[in-house]
Write an enzyme that holds these catalytic residues in place. Structure first.
Site, PDB file in Angstrom:
ATOM      1  N   GLN A   1      39.969   8.610  39.651  1.00 28.36           N
ATOM      2  CA  GLN A   1      40.448   8.451  41.010  1.00 28.36           C
ATOM      3  C   GLN A   1      39.853   9.510  41.927  1.00 28.36           C
ATOM      4  O   GLN A   1      39.933  10.703  41.631  1.00 28.36           O
ATOM      5  CB  GLN A   1      41.965   8.579  41.029  1.00 28.36           C
TER       6      GLN A   1
ATOM      7  N   ARG B   1      45.150   4.375  39.895  1.00 30.44           N
ATOM      8  CA  ARG B   1      46.552   4.806  39.896  1.00 30.44           C
ATOM      9  C   ARG B   1      47.117   4.820  41.310  1.00 30.44           C
ATOM     10  O   ARG B   1      46.432   5.215  42.251  1.00 30.44           O
ATOM     11  CB  ARG B   1      46.665   6.215  39.301  1.00 30.44           C
TER      12      ARG B   1
ATOM     13  N   GLU C   1      48.856  12.312  50.133  1.00 32.81           N
ATOM     14  CA  GLU C   1      48.971  10.999  50.752  1.00 32.81           C
ATOM     15  C   GLU C   1      50.280  10.897  51.541  1.00 32.81           C
ATOM     16  O   GLU C   1      50.421  10.069  52.436  1.00 32.81           O
ATOM     17  CB  GLU C   1      48.962   9.969  49.613  1.00 32.81           C
TER      18      GLU C   1
ATOM     19  N   PHE D   1      54.487   5.494  50.460  1.00 29.69           N
ATOM     20  CA  PHE D   1      53.264   5.989  49.832  1.00 29.69           C
ATOM     21  C   PHE D   1      52.308   4.821  49.624  1.00 29.69           C
ATOM     22  O   PHE D   1      52.737   3.666  49.570  1.00 29.69           O
ATOM     23  CB  PHE D   1      53.588   6.627  48.475  1.00 29.69           C
TER      24      PHE D   1
ATOM     25  N   ARG E   1      44.545   4.017  46.856  1.00 26.44           N
ATOM     26  CA  ARG E   1      43.601   5.121  47.036  1.00 26.44           C
ATOM     27  C   ARG E   1      42.138   4.726  46.877  1.00 26.44           C
ATOM     28  O   ARG E   1      41.276   5.211  47.612  1.00 26.44           O
ATOM     29  CB  ARG E   1      43.927   6.249  46.048  1.00 26.44           C
TER      30      ARG E   1
ATOM     31  N   HIS F   1      40.606  10.990  45.305  1.00 29.42           N
ATOM     32  CA  HIS F   1      41.684  11.024  46.294  1.00 29.42           C
ATOM     33  C   HIS F   1      41.052  11.013  47.677  1.00 29.42           C
ATOM     34  O   HIS F   1      40.121  11.778  47.932  1.00 29.42           O
ATOM     35  CB  HIS F   1      42.533  12.282  46.099  1.00 29.42           C
TER      36      HIS F   1
ATOM     37  N   LEU G   1      43.692  19.589  47.796  1.00 27.80           N
ATOM     38  CA  LEU G   1      44.371  18.322  48.064  1.00 27.80           C
ATOM     39  C   LEU G   1      45.227  18.348  49.325  1.00 27.80           C
ATOM     40  O   LEU G   1      45.943  19.299  49.586  1.00 27.80           O
ATOM     41  CB  LEU G   1      45.262  17.989  46.857  1.00 27.80           C
TER      42      LEU G   1
ATOM     43  N   HIS H   1      40.108  13.459  41.581  1.00 30.57           N
ATOM     44  CA  HIS H   1      41.517  13.863  41.549  1.00 30.57           C
ATOM     45  C   HIS H   1      42.218  13.566  40.227  1.00 30.57           C
ATOM     46  O   HIS H   1      43.011  14.363  39.755  1.00 30.57           O
ATOM     47  CB  HIS H   1      42.225  13.129  42.686  1.00 30.57           C
TER      48      HIS H   1
END
Lengths: 597, 238
Positions: free
Chosen positions: A242, A400, A257, A121, A288, A244, A254, A355
């Site tokens: 954030q 994050r 990721e 990730f 991100r 995304h 969404l 996000h």
């Protein structure tokens, strides 16, 4: 509307039944405390259900891993704004919390030797930033769904008492600042209750609906954050949101990721894998904020895709279809439903989409809410706890990492629950008396809403707020736009103060609920805009035109002046600051460094 | 931007003001960007704030916005506006078989009571090991098609057996959940779970009408799971 308020007494009340609330509830219920969980939707409808890619833990099931590496990545991901004590705590607790979930029955995918499956990730690396590592524990691309259901099921086993479709309205605080519970509305009847408690845990999630384009559910309206702000609690680091990288263009839904973790590649109009230019080492698996800015830069420089050149493509057509159907079945479904694209054969149109709220109600790593006081900058608010997206521990700082949100809600949901249990069991006490004005704020809000004449429309005011946030506080931020944004959002706030609803029914009045939610959203929106305008540097997700990348200030980050947390107070719309905790619990400080992937 | 008008016939009932339910004719203008029925409902609510319905994730994973759409149960957020025939009003009713609280909002108490009745949690009385309980990829595969249920109630409220005996028949959603735990190699309560369903109503009211399979927005097959439980009942009776 009647002014009758029925009081009910509990040892503890938890507001919110998403991941953090359910995890805290397990702790309290299994300890035998009389606990009420108030939730405005049935627990499995909470937005944790939409998390896809996984939960981080250095289990090392597929390759060597260590919590210290995870900690390093999280500090780096936070652009050094995260508190290192809380980050060490979270990364060290990760394995235990994920294993507990497995024992609750969560259907994780498995490796060939029967262990929990892990995938790479963004921003998660081995050996202090060397190369991507498989740390994200996954149940296909439905990890949040599998997790939320497993935790709800555990609560069914533990006989937790839920108040489903009840909306908490305001925090009850006495003159000494102690929290004594909340007021709430039973949505089916419109009746108002007070939950009088010795411990109050907020697990109300984020407020992504302040933006026009958001991956968030309709219910993500920052209710706990708004309630806290109205009760005089400052909000921490609200400028950090954030975006995304991969929301479906147009729809906002969404795309995990995990798609890039499984080998997906971002491409511009020239079919170029542009992330190689922005993050030569991590490429598509950079953090991100870095990927979102790269995408917007590609679009701004004319290399966007589609007739309006306003999105980029996420390409997985080179992956084995069997792998896609096994590891990413939900994404295949979303592609067909919301983009009209079969991702086995065509590329998915994606665009950065709001996000996650990095900031929130300030807490320590025990889940206790802390505010600046006479003696220290982190004095505990007695009786008040917060966990998950509504809280700011702060583990995410300015940005994050993917999969750290599910970890945050597990670790701090549990920790808040444990701390509350400890307090209530070690020093049993009776309920402190409610102050005479305990229900005043709530009744005034309800009365105002029911008697408003010639007011503003809830739908229109909300759209105004969302469009203002999108325009003035987006992926890239500009001094001039932020200054205008502050004025604009304060104007919207005036409209929100006089919203009017046509529907006056007592029964399941969703118009009233949406108006009350907007009261919470606007607090978050104002806090965000004001905090963002004031922070004159670029850090993590907050990047401004007047704080560019220079040799003296790489990436525009100004540690000399801005290595500090923002605290926004509703009263007087003012800002204060507190220092970042750079001292971990047991290891050395992860020293400040320029962030590159 | 191109707009289009959608005609609706919507079930309305507010016990606070209405003597009885009625069908309301109402229309709304939508844009080309409004792809799903839920998008249109949100626009309708902006026009008339009293229309009550549930919604949350708007992407088919939370299970809030299950409705009876032109006579068939489904999720508003996954129903394409383009799938509606032109020139005919879209008929929206609350899920059938459950008491109506208001407009399109039903009381789901009975549905969840049945879900809770099958003990929807892992039962394993061994002391928990240090690490995860092992499960092979093949064993884990057995849970696919079972664990993905979103508890939207489209299935149970399209099932005639559930309409007639909602208090006695567990219904497809609850039985799918029951089999999800039976099929889990980590669960030790299979025989207790079968005992719990050994009853003329709880399991055996399923007459394989298969409405549940037909309407499940997640493409799950409760009838198949129910069949497997029935097989296990027969197996252990021999």
């Amino acid at each position: 509307m009647s002014a009758k308020v029925t009081v009910r007494k509990f040892d503890a009340v938890i507001v919110g039944a998403g991941g953090a609330g359910l995890r805290a509830a397990i702790q309290l219920s299994e300890a035998g405390l009389k606990t009420a969980v108030i939730t405005k939707v049935f627990p499995t409808r909470s937005h944790t259900v939409a998390a896809q890619g996984g939960v981080a833990a250095s289990l090392g099931n597929s390759e060597e891993d260590h919590w210290h590496w995870h900690m390093y990545d999280t500090v780096k991901g936070s652009d050094w704004l995260g508190d290192q004590d809380a980050i060490e705590f979270m990364c060290r607790k990760a394995n235990e919390c994920v294993i507990e979930l497995e024992h609750y029955g969560m259907p994780f995918d498995r490796t060939d030797n029967g262990r929990i499956y892990q995938r790479p990730f963004g921003g998660h690396m081995s050996n202090f930033g060397e190369k991507p590592v498989r740390r994200s524990c996954a149940a296909a691309d439905r990890t949040g769904h599998a997790m939320l259901h497993a935790m709800y099921q555990r609560n069914v086993k533990a006989n937790t008492q839920f108040f489903v479709e009840w909306m908490a309205l305001d925090l009850i605080r006495d003159a000494e600042g102690e929290v004594l519970g909340v007021t709430a509305m039973e949505m089916e009847t419109g009746e108002i209750y007070a939950f009088h408690s010795k411990a109050t845990i907020f697990a109300t999630g984020g407020a992504g609906r302040i933006y026009y384009s958001s991956t968030n559910a309709f219910i993500n309206t920052g209710d706990g954050v708004g309630m806290a702000a109205r009760a005089g609690i400052p909000l921490e680091d609200m400028e950090f949101w954030q975006f995304h990288p991969t929301g479906v263009a147009g729809a906002g839904v969404l795309i995990t990721e995990g798609v890039r973790g499984e080998g997906g590649i971002l491409r511009n109009a020239n079919k170029e894998r542009f992330m190689e230019r922005y993050a030569p080492n991590a490429k598509d698996l950079a953090s991100r904020d870095v990927v979102s800015r790269a995408m917007v830069t590609e679009i701004n420089e004319g290399r966007g895709c589609g007739p309006n050149k306003d999105f980029v493509y996420l390409d997985i057509t080179h992956l084995d279809p069997a792998t896609i159907m096994k590891r990413l079945p939900g994404i295949h479904e979303i592609g067909i439903q919301f983009a009209g694209v079969d991702c086995l054969r065509e590329m998915l149109p994606v665009v950065p989409t709001c996000h996650y709220q990095m900031g929130g109600i300030p807490t320590n790593y025990h889940g206790q809410v802390v505010v600046p006081g006479k003696r220290t900058q982190n004095e505990i608010v007695p009786g008040f706890f917060a966990a998950g997206e509504c809280a700011c521990a702060s583990v995410h700082g300015a940005n994050r990492l993917g999969t750290n949100s599910l970890l945050d809600l597990l670790v701090f949901g549990k920790s808040a629950g444990e701390t509350a249990v400890d307090e209530l069991k070690k020093s049993p006490k009776s309920h402190k008396e409610l102050p005479a004005d305990a229900f005043d704020r709530t009744l005034a809000r309800l009365n105002r809403l029911d008697t408003q004449k010639d007011g503003s429309n809830v739908h229109e005011s909300r759209l105004d707020m969302q469009r203002s946030m999108q325009k003035h506080a987006g992926v890239f931020r500009f001094d001039k736009l932020l200054k205008e944004g502050v004025q604009k959002i304060l104007e919207v706030q005036k409209d929100v103060e006089k919203t009017e609803i046509k529907d006056k029914s007592k029964v399941f009045n969703t118009a009233r609920i949406e108006a009350l939610e907007l009261d919470n959203l606007i607090e978050v929106a104002v806090a965000t805009m004001v905090s963002a305008e004031a922070r004159k540097e670029s850090r993590g997700a907050h990047v401004r035109d007047d704080a560019p990348d220079t040799p003296e200030r790489p990436n525009g980050r100004d540690d000399a002046n801005w290595l500090k947390h923002s605290l926004w107070y509703k009263e007087g719309n003012r800002l204060d600051y507190k220092s970042v905790n750079l001292r971990p619990l047991s290891v050395d400080t992860i020293a400040l460094k320029t962030r590159a992937y | 931007m191109t707009t289009r008008t959608l005609q609706f016939k919507i079930y309305r009932y507010d016990p606070d003001t209405d003597q009885k339910p009625y069908m309301q004719d109402i229309s709304v203008e939508i844009d080309a960007t409004d792809r799903k029925l839920l998008d249109a409902l949100v626009k309708l609510k902006a026009k008339d704030d009293a229309i009550a319905f549930r919604r949350s994730c708007r992407e088919g994973v939370c299970g809030s916005d299950a409705l009876n759409i032109n006579g068939r149960n489904g999720l508003a957020c996954l129903t394409d506006i383009a799938s509606f025939p032109e020139g005919k009003p879209i008929v929206l009713r609350p899920l059938p078989g459950l008491p109506v609280i208001r407009d399109l909002i039903v009381d789901m108490t009975q549905f969840f009571k049945q879900y809770h009745s099958i003990k929807p949690y892992l039962i394993n009385n061994d002391p928990p090991p240090e690490r995860e309980r092992l499960q092979s990829p093949e064993e884990r595969e057995e849970l696919n098609g079972l664990y993905e249920c979103i508890l939207c109630a489209c299935c149970s409220t399209s099932c005639p057996s559930f309409w007639w005996n909602p208090d006695k028949f567990v219904g497809p959603a609850g039985l799918l959940a029951a089999y999800r735990f039976i099929a889990d190699t980590r669960d030790q309560a299979t025989s207790e779970r079968l005992d719990n369903l050994e009853d003329p109503y709880r399991l055996f009211r399923c007459h394989t009408i298969m409405n549940c399979v037909d309407v499940c927005p997640k493409g799950l097959n409760p009838t198949k799971a129910i069949g497997k439980i029935k097989d296990m009942m027969v197996q252990r009776a021999i």
